[in-house]
Design a protein around this motif. Structure first.
Motif, short mmCIF file in Angstrom:
data_model
loop_
_atom_site.label_atom_id
_atom_site.label_comp_id
_atom_site.label_asym_id
_atom_site.label_seq_id
_atom_site.Cartn_x
_atom_site.Cartn_y
_atom_site.Cartn_z
N LYS A 97 0.83 -1.19 0.00
CA LYS A 97 0.00 0.00 0.00
C LYS A 97 0.88 1.25 0.00
N PRO A 98 0.36 2.36 -0.54
CA PRO A 98 1.12 3.62 -0.51
C PRO A 98 1.52 3.99 0.92
N VAL A 99 2.66 4.64 1.05
CA VAL A 99 3.21 4.96 2.37
C VAL A 99 2.20 5.67 3.26
N PHE A 100 1.53 6.68 2.70
CA PHE A 100 0.64 7.49 3.52
C PHE A 100 -0.84 7.23 3.21
N HIS A 136 6.57 4.69 12.38
CA HIS A 136 6.40 5.58 11.23
C HIS A 136 5.87 4.82 10.01
N PRO A 137 4.96 5.45 9.23
CA PRO A 137 4.42 4.79 8.03
C PRO A 137 5.49 4.28 7.07
N ARG A 138 6.60 4.99 6.95
CA ARG A 138 7.64 4.53 6.02
C ARG A 138 8.23 3.19 6.47
N ILE A 139 8.32 2.99 7.78
CA ILE A 139 8.82 1.71 8.28
C ILE A 139 7.82 0.61 7.96
N LEU A 140 6.53 0.90 8.14
CA LEU A 140 5.51 -0.10 7.81
C LEU A 140 5.54 -0.41 6.32
N HIS A 141 5.75 0.60 5.50
CA HIS A 141 5.83 0.38 4.05
C HIS A 141 7.02 -0.52 3.72
N LEU A 156 7.40 7.71 25.35
CA LEU A 156 6.92 8.10 24.04
C LEU A 156 7.38 9.51 23.70
N ASN A 157 7.90 9.66 22.51
CA ASN A 157 8.26 10.97 22.00
C ASN A 157 7.60 11.12 20.64
N GLU A 158 6.34 11.50 20.65
CA GLU A 158 5.57 11.52 19.42
C GLU A 158 6.16 12.52 18.43
N THR A 159 6.25 12.08 17.20
CA THR A 159 6.78 12.94 16.14
C THR A 159 5.77 13.01 15.01
N PHE A 160 5.78 12.02 14.13
CA PHE A 160 4.88 12.05 12.98
C PHE A 160 3.41 12.01 13.40
N GLU A 219 2.64 12.14 -2.07
CA GLU A 219 2.57 10.97 -1.19
C GLU A 219 1.51 11.18 -0.12
N LEU A 220 1.51 12.36 0.50
CA LEU A 220 0.60 12.62 1.61
C LEU A 220 -0.86 12.74 1.17
N LYS A 221 -1.08 13.09 -0.07
CA LYS A 221 -2.46 13.18 -0.56
C LYS A 221 -3.17 11.82 -0.50
N GLU A 222 -2.39 10.75 -0.52
CA GLU A 222 -2.98 9.40 -0.43
C GLU A 222 -3.81 9.25 0.84
#
Length: 215
Positions: free
Chosen positions: A27-30, A44-49, A102-106, A209-212
């Motif tokens: 699936k697309p990253v985002f 992070h979504p990129r890691i899941l991708h 936890l250090n929330e970023t994305f 990418e983010l528009k997904e």
């Protein structure tokens, strides 16, 4: 995001479920489904991708075993994922992450702004990308690109124009001297600091990418 991405081996079940969700494949990253899981487990979504790509290639013996067990049996996989969530306390974040720093970023980028719940930082970044594609004269509700982005973000064209106007006041090259009082000044200034000096081609690629997430 937890230290060391908080990755655990049982997350492979979530990755397998994402991969097998129709249409089957990476699936697309985002995409919203990837981001939802990323927010759930603070990875992070990129890691899941990247993990989905590993599933697609059956990169390791462990992935091969998981595929043999669940690849042809989505119902069995769904039961395993449900049990995983019940066992590890996914329904109660305070219990699940008790004792985990936890250090929330994305994660913050996908949550509504406290200053204005119409927008998220991601939405403001998409408006910034549009900002660099337009001239001040075309930053109006009637402009097709403005209307198109508004539909994507599920806001009005006037809402998008409002953010574009704030960005004009922030833009150092325009040197606007009139005072603008809006709670969006802070969030838009933060987005400008993060992305305003990025190469516009790279910004456009990230925006696509983010528009997904909104499709």
């Amino acid at each position: 995001m937890a230290k060391n991405t908080n990755w655990k081996d049982e997350y492979w079940l979530l990755i397998m479920q994402l991969y097998l969700r129709k249409p089957v494949g990476v699936k697309p990253v985002f995409s919203r489904e990837v981001v939802d899981v990323a927010l759930e487990i603070h990875v992070h979504p990129r890691i899941l991708h990247d993990r989905m790509c590993q599933v697609a290639n059956l990169d390791t013996p462990r992935i091969e075993r998981i595929w043999e067990q669940y690849g042809e049996n989505p119902r069995r996989l769904s039961r395993a994922v449900r049990l995983l969530r019940e066992r590890t306390g996914y329904g109660n974040a305070s219990e699940f992450y008790d004792g985990v720093e936890l250090n929330e970023t994305f994660e913050r980028d996908f949550r509504p702004l406290s200053e204005d719940e119409r927008f998220t930082p991601v939405a403001l970044m998409l408006v910034l990308d549009l900002y660099f594609r337009l001239t001040p004269q075309t930053m109006v509700s009637q402009t097709p690109e403005v209307q198109e982005l508004a539909r994507l973000l599920h806001v009005t064209a006037a809402d998008v124009v409002e953010v574009l106007d704030v960005l004009q006041h922030i833009d150092p090259y325009l040197n606007r001297r009139d005072v603008l009082l809006t709670p969006l000044i802070g969030p838009c200034s933060d987005i400008w600091r993060r992305y305003g000096n990025m190469d516009t081609i790279r910004l456009a690629q990230l925006a696509e990418e983010l528009k997904e997430y909104y499709k």
